[in-house]
Motif scaffolding. Structure first.
Motif, PDB file in Angstrom:
ATOM      1  N   LEU A   1     107.250  96.084  23.720  1.00  0.00           N
ATOM      2  CA  LEU A   1     106.529  95.861  22.476  1.00  0.00           C
ATOM      3  C   LEU A   1     107.187  94.768  21.643  1.00  0.00           C
ATOM      4  N   GLY A   2     108.518  94.754  21.628  1.00  0.00           N
ATOM      5  CA  GLY A   2     109.221  93.713  20.883  1.00  0.00           C
ATOM      6  C   GLY A   2     108.941  92.338  21.442  1.00  0.00           C
ATOM      7  N   LYS A   3     108.870  92.211  22.759  1.00  0.00           N
ATOM      8  CA  LYS A   3     108.569  90.908  23.364  1.00  0.00           C
ATOM      9  C   LYS A   3     107.141  90.473  23.035  1.00  0.00           C
ATOM     10  N   VAL A   4     106.202  91.432  23.088  1.00  0.00           N
ATOM     11  CA  VAL A   4     104.826  91.107  22.744  1.00  0.00           C
ATOM     12  C   VAL A   4     104.750  90.642  21.292  1.00  0.00           C
ATOM     13  N   PHE A   5     105.474  91.324  20.385  1.00  0.00           N
ATOM     14  CA  PHE A   5     105.447  90.960  18.973  1.00  0.00           C
ATOM     15  C   PHE A   5     106.004  89.558  18.762  1.00  0.00           C
ATOM     16  N   SER A   6     107.159  89.269  19.355  1.00  0.00           N
ATOM     17  CA  SER A   6     107.782  87.959  19.144  1.00  0.00           C
ATOM     18  C   SER A   6     106.949  86.841  19.738  1.00  0.00           C
TER      19      SER A   6
ATOM     20  N   ASP B   1      99.822  89.339  30.078  1.00  0.00           N
ATOM     21  CA  ASP B   1     100.229  90.009  31.321  1.00  0.00           C
ATOM     22  C   ASP B   1     101.314  91.002  30.936  1.00  0.00           C
ATOM     23  N   ILE B   2     100.908  92.226  30.599  1.00  0.00           N
ATOM     24  CA  ILE B   2     101.822  93.227  30.058  1.00  0.00           C
ATOM     25  C   ILE B   2     102.464  93.995  31.201  1.00  0.00           C
ATOM     26  N   PRO B   3     103.772  94.150  31.187  1.00  0.00           N
ATOM     27  CA  PRO B   3     104.442  94.925  32.247  1.00  0.00           C
ATOM     28  C   PRO B   3     103.916  96.357  32.290  1.00  0.00           C
ATOM     29  N   GLY B   4     103.604  96.798  33.490  1.00  0.00           N
ATOM     30  CA  GLY B   4     103.063  98.130  33.686  1.00  0.00           C
ATOM     31  C   GLY B   4     101.550  98.186  33.633  1.00  0.00           C
ATOM     32  N   PHE B   5     100.919  97.095  33.197  1.00  0.00           N
ATOM     33  CA  PHE B   5      99.452  97.050  33.093  1.00  0.00           C
ATOM     34  C   PHE B   5      98.922  95.761  33.716  1.00  0.00           C
ATOM     35  N   GLU B   6      99.591  95.321  34.795  1.00  0.00           N
ATOM     36  CA  GLU B   6      99.223  94.057  35.431  1.00  0.00           C
ATOM     37  C   GLU B   6      97.894  94.180  36.153  1.00  0.00           C
ATOM     38  N   ASP B   7      97.266  93.032  36.335  1.00  0.00           N
ATOM     39  CA  ASP B   7      96.037  92.974  37.132  1.00  0.00           C
ATOM     40  C   ASP B   7      96.405  92.994  38.607  1.00  0.00           C
ATOM     41  N   VAL B   8      95.698  93.821  39.384  1.00  0.00           N
ATOM     42  CA  VAL B   8      95.985  93.962  40.816  1.00  0.00           C
ATOM     43  C   VAL B   8      94.715  93.703  41.596  1.00  0.00           C
TER      44      VAL B   8
END
Length: 843
Positions: free
Chosen positions: A81-86, A314-321
Motif C-alpha cells: 500500500l505504501g508503494k502504491v501511495f508513493s 500491476d499490484i502484487p498478489g492481483f496480477e493478470d494471468v
C-alpha cells in the motif's frame, strides 16, 4: 481451471445461441458431473453473478479470491500500500506541474470577470480600478442561452429505437425516456443547479467535466459537475479515452469520509490531527474565493481533500494471468482513493467488468469543451478574448482617469503665495481668500496641461468591444430588420452567418451530453434499483431490469443545429410559410403539423387544447357516402367493409339522373364516385389476396417466428427478411385480382352520350340567362359598394368636423377659464396691496 456459468441474454445475442438449454462442451471425454463431485471444496468458488470457478486454490492467486468488488486496500500488505501511495502521489504531482501554465492563464482570465473592484494608487491615488464587462457579458450571455436549451422544463432526454422498431421496443423506449427524465428532474436534485454552474464555468476555462456513478451514500445514481481544475490528466493526453490515468480531486467533509469508512466503502484510517484546509489550495481556488469575497479561516479539519485516481496498475498478489495461470505483466484498471493528509490509501477497487476478457476500463467521466483547443483542455473565452478584455479594461481606465484629471486639475503655485485652508479642496461656488505678494494671480498659478479624454481611445475601445462581441456571438442578430418578403434561403443564410460559432459550441455540448446520458443509462442498468418507483402506463414496474439494453438509443432533447428559441421560431415560421404557399404537396396534415411546430417552437404548453388534431376518418354507411359526394366532400373506403354492397350503392348514384345530367365542365361528381368505387375494388382485391393459400401459409410461419423472436432476438432479422419476400408477392396478387374486378366493372361506368338536341339547346339558353343574371347582380353590387363608400366617407368627414368643433369649444373654454383666473389673481393682489397700505398707514 474451468469455468461454468449460466448463459445470459448478452451471451445469447453475441454467440447466436437459440436458447439457454444448449450446452457448451469442452472436451467430450470429460464427465462434468463426476469432475465437479471429485473437486475439493477449497477449489470451488461461486462468484456474485452465479459463475462457478473450479480448479483454483485461493492461495494460488489471491486476486481471484473473495468479492470481485471488494476494497483491495483491506487485504493488501502495508508495504504494498505504501508503494502504491508513493507512486500515485508522484504521478499526481508530475501531472499538476505539467499544466501549471494552463492554470496561470486560467487564473489571469478570472481576474477580468469584473466581479471585484480594484483600489489603485498608480498612476495616482484614487485611480480607476474598473474592469470592462466584455468577458463577463460574453460568459453570462452564453450561460443564459445554453441553459434553456440543454435543460428544458420537460426533461433533457429522448429515446429512439436502434434498427427496425416494433410496438414492444417503442413502449420500452417510452418507459426509458420517462424514467430518465424523472430521475434528472425529480430525484437527482443536484443535476439542475450543477448544470447551471457547469455552463458558467465552461466558457471561462474552456473545459468542464461530469462524473456519472452510483453514489453509495445517496443510494442512487448521480452526475456531478467537476471544475476543470479538479480533474488532472498526464501531459500528452488528448482525450479521456486515451488517458493513462485520471485524477479527480474530491473535497469531502471529514464526517462523510468517516461514514464511508464505517460502511466499509473506505478503509478505516486514523482521522485525528488538525490539518489546514490550505492543503492543495492552488492559485485558481484562491482567485475564485476572491471573486466570491471569502477566504479560509485558519486551521480546521472539517474538510478532507481526496485524490481518486483511475489508473492501470500491476499490484502484487492481483496480477493478470493467462489461461495457464502465468503472469502476463499487463496492468489492470483500478480506482485508487488517496488521503494525502494522512498519507493513506482509502480504497483500491477493480475498474472493469468481471466477465470482460479484455479488462477494459469503465468510464465515469464526460468532457465538455467550449472550443477544442490544441490539447486535452479546451479553450474558453478567457483564452480567446482575454487579451481583448485586458486591452479594453486598460483603455477604459485611461479614459476615466483622463476625465478625473481634467475635472480636478492640479499644478504649481508660486512659493510666496499663501491660500487660506490650502489643504482643503475648493467646493463648487466657493471663493477663498489668498495673499499674493505682487503681480498677477494668473502668473502665480500654473495648472498642469491635462487633456480631455481622447476620442481616438474611445473609438479604439469601441472597436475592441465589437471584435470581442463578434467572436463570442453575443451581438444582436439584425434579422428582423431585413426584408420580410425575402426568400427563405436568404433569411436562413443570414441567421447562420451570425451564429456559426455558437452553433459549433452547441453541437459539441450536445455530443458530450449524449455520452453523459448513455453513461447514466449504464449506471441505471447495473444499479441495485430493479423496478420503476411508479406505476408505468405501458408495462410492469419490474420491466426496468431489462429496459436499459442496447436496443434503445438515448439522446438529448436539444437539437445540435438549433441553439436558441429565436432561431427555432424563425425556422418554424419559414417552414409554415412554405407549407402555406403550396399546401397541396404537403399532405392533408401539412398545415396542421406546421402550426403545431410553430407553437412548440414558441414554447406554448398544452398545444392539443389550442390545436386539437383533426378527427380521423371513420367507416361511413354507403348512403351517407353518396350524400357526402353530392356535397362535394370526398369519401374513403375502409377494410372489413361490405365492399360489394358499397359498390352497388355507389353505382346507383353514378347512374342516377342527378349525376348523369351534370352540366358540361362541372362533371367532377362522376369522377369522385368512380374514384371511390376504385378504392373499394382495391380493398376487396387485398382481402382476396390475403386469403390466398400461399400468402396464408407465409403469415402463419411469420407468426411462429415472431413468437420465437421474443426468446431469441436473432430471429427478428429472419422475420424481417420473410416480410420483405412476402410484400412483392402480395402486390402481385392484388394487381391480378384488381384487373379482373375492373374488367367486370367497366360496363357499369358507361355514360349517356347521345342526348336530345332540344334539351341541349335549352341548356345553353339557360346558361346564357344565368350568366346575364350574374352580370346584372355584379353591376348592382358594384353600385351598392360605391354608394356605401360615399356614405362612409361623408360620415367620416362629419365626425372629423364634429371633433374639430368640440376641440375649438374646449380651447375657448380653457381660454376663458384662464382669463378668469388671471382676473381673480389680479383682484386678490390688489386687495392685498390695499390691506397692506391700510395697515402701514395706521402704524
Amino acid at each position: 481451471m474451468a469455468i461454468e456459468r449460466g448463459v445470459d441474454e448478452v451471451d445469447i445475442a453475441e454467440l447466436g445461441i437459440e436458447d439457454n438449454s444448449k450446452e457448451i462442451l469442452v472436451g467430450e471425454e470429460v464427465e462434468t458431473d463426476q469432475f465437479i463431485e471429485e473437486m475439493p471444496d477449497e477449489q470451488v468458488q461461486t462468484l456474485d453473478d452465479g459463475t462457478m470457478v473450479f480448479g483454483m486454490d485461493e492461495n494460488e492467486n489471491p486476486g481471484m479470491a473473495g468479492d470481485f468488488n471488494q476494497n483491495l486496500a483491506e487485504i493488501m500488505e502495508d508495504q504494498d500500500l505504501g508503494k502504491v501511495f508513493s507512486d500515485c502521489m508522484g504521478d499526481i504531482q508530475d501531472d499538476i506541474s505539467s499544466r501549471k501554465e494552463w492554470m496561470d492563464q486560467y487564473k489571469e482570465g478570472l481576474e477580468f470577470l469584473g466581479m471585484k473592484f480594484e483600489d489603485r494608487t498608480e498612476p495616482f491615488e484614487g485611480a480607476s480600478g474598473v474592469i470592462h464587462p466584455l468577458l463577463a457579458e460574453s460568459v453570462t450571455q452564453f450561460q443564459a442561452q445554453a441553459y434553456k436549451e440543454m435543460l428544458p422544463s420537460g426533461g433533457p432526454v429522448k429515446t429512439q429505437t436502434v434498427g427496425m422498431g416494433t410496438p414492444q421496443t417503442d413502449l420500452q423506449a417510452a418507459r426509458v425516456q420517462e424514467y430518465m427524465n424523472y430521475m434528472l428532474t425529480q430525484e437527482m436534485r443536484e443535476y439542475d443547479p450543477e448544470t447551471d454552474q457547469l455552463l458558467f464555468y465552461l466558457p471561462l476555462s474552456g473545459s468542464a467535466f461530469r462524473k456519472v456513478h452510483f453514489d453509495q451514500t445517496l443510494s442512487r445514481p448521480v452526475s456531478r459537475f467537476i471544475p476543470s481544475e479538479k480533474l488532472i490528466v498526464p501531459y500528452g493526453t488528448t482525450s479521456l479515452d486515451n488517458a493513462v490515468r485520471i485524477t479527480h480531486v474530491i473535497d469531502m467533509p471529514t464526517n462523510e469520509v468517516k461514514k464511508l469508512q464505517q460502511s466499509g466503502f473506505y478503509k478505516k484510517t486514523p482521522m485525528s490531527g488538525k490539518g489546514s484546509n490550505l492543503e492543495g489550495y492552488d492559485e485558481v481556488d484562491e482567485e475564485i474565493d476572491e471573486l466570491q469575497g471569502v477566504k479560509p479561516s485558519g486551521p480546521t479539519d472539517y474538510e478532507a481533500e481526496l485524490y481518486e485516481m483511475h489508473v492501470e496498475l500491476d499490484i502484487p498478489g492481483f496480477e493478470d494471468v493467462d489461461a495457464k495461470g502465468e503472469e502476463t505483466g499487463i496492468k489492470l484498471p483500478y480506482i485508487v482513493t488517496l488521503f494525502p493528509k494522512q498519507s493513506a490509501v482509502l480504497s483500491i477497487r477493480r475498474n472493469y467488468q468481471q466477465v470482460d476478457p479484455m479488462r477494459r476500463r469503465i468510464d465515469y467521466f464526460v468532457h465538455y469543451k467550449f472550443l477544442p483547443g490544441v490539447g486535452f483542455y479546451g479553450f474558453g473565452l478567457t483564452h480567446m478574448i482575454g487579451g481583448l478584455s485586458k486591452a479594453s479594461t486598460s483603455i477604459l481606465r485611461q479614459l476615466i482617469d483622463a476625465g478625473t484629471l481634467a475635472n480636478l486639475p492640479a499644478g504649481f503655485k508660486a512659493r510666496g503665495i499663501r491660500i487660506r485652508d490650502d489643504d482643503t479642496p475648493l467646493q463648487p461656488g466657493e471663493f477663498r481668500d489668498m495673499d499674493a505678494p505682487g503681480g498677477s494671480l494668473r502668473d502665480a498659478l500654473m495648472p498642469l496641461p491635462f487633456k480631455e479624454p481622447s476620442g481616438t481611445l474611445l473609438s479604439l475601445l469601441g472597436m475592441l468591444v465589437e471584435a470581442g462581441k463578434r467572436f463570442a456571438s453575443i451581438g444582436d442578430m439584425q434579422v428582423g430588420d431585413g426584408n420580410q418578403e425575402a426568400p427563405v434561403g436568404t433569411t436562413i443564410a443570414l441567421l447562420e452567418r451570425g451564429s456559426r460559432v455558437m452553433s459549433a459550441i452547441h453541437k459539441r455540448m450536445h455530443y458530450s451530453q449524449r455520452i453523459e446520458f448513455n453513461l447514466l443509462a449504464k449506471v441505471l442498468r447495473d444499479s441495485p434499483i430493479k423496478a420503476y418507483p411508479y406505476m408505468v402506463a405501458n408495462g410492469q414496474q419490474q420491466l426496468m431490469a431489462t429496459d436499459f439494453d442496447d436496443r434503445i438509443d438515448i439522446i438529448p432533447v436539444s437539437d445540435p443545429n438549433i441553439f436558441s428559441m429565436s432561431q427555432r421560431v424563425m425556422l418554424a415560421q419559414e417552414m409554415l410559410q412554405m407549407v402555406q404557399s403550396a399546401p397541396e404537396i404537403h399532405g392533408p396534415m401539412g398545415i396542421h403539423n406546421a402550426y403545431r411546430r410553430m407553437y412548440e417552437a414558441m414554447g406554448v404548453q398544452q398545444v392539443d387544447q389550442l390545436l386539437p388534431p383533426p378527427p380521423q376518418p371513420q367507416p361511413t354507411p354507403p348512403a351517407m357516402e353518396n350524400s357526402m359526394m353530392l356535397q362535394g366532400q370526398p369519401a374513403q373506403a375502409f377494410p372489413d367493409q361490405d365492399h360489394d354492397a358499397h359498390i352497388a350503392a355507389h353505382l346507383t348514384l353514378y347512374q342516377s339522373s342527378i349525376a348523369q345530367n351534370t352540366p358540361p365542365g362541372q362533371q367532377q361528381l362522376l369522377g369522385v364516385i368512380q374514384g371511390h368505387v376504385y378504392q373499394h375494388i382495391d380493398a376487396k382485391a387485398r382481402e382476396m389476396a390475403m386469403q390466398d393459400p400461399e400468402i396464408t401459409q407465409m403469415q402463419q410461419q411469420m407468426q411462429q417466428m415472431q413468437q420465437q423472436a421474443a426468446q431469441n432476438p436473432m430471429m427478428q432479422q429472419q422475420v424481417q427478411q420473410m416480410q420483405q419476400q412476402m410484400n412483392p408477392l402480395v402486390e402481385d396478387k392484388v394487381a391480378q385480382t384488381t384487373a379482373q374486378l375492373l374488367s367486370e366493372m367497366a360496363p357499369q361506368f358507361k355514360t349517356q352520350d347521345d342526348e336530345d338536341p332540344l334539351v341541349e339547346l335549352r341548356k345553353q339558353e339557360l346558361e346564357i340567362k344565368a350568366e346575364d343574371v350574374d352580370r346584372k347582380a355584379s353591376e348592382a353590387q358594384q353600385r351598392i359598394d360605391i354608394e356605401q363608400e360615399r356614405l362612409d366617407r361623408n360620415i367620416g368627414m362629419a365626425e372629423d368636423r364634429l371633433e374639430t368643433q368640440v376641440d375649438i369649444a374646449d380651447m375657448k373654454n380653457d381660454t376663458a377659464q384662464d382669463r378668469l383666473n388671471l382676473q381673480r389673481e389680479a383682484q386678490m393682489a390688489k386687495t392685498a396691496e390695499n390691506m397692506a397700505k391700510d395697515f402701514f398707514g395706521r402704524n
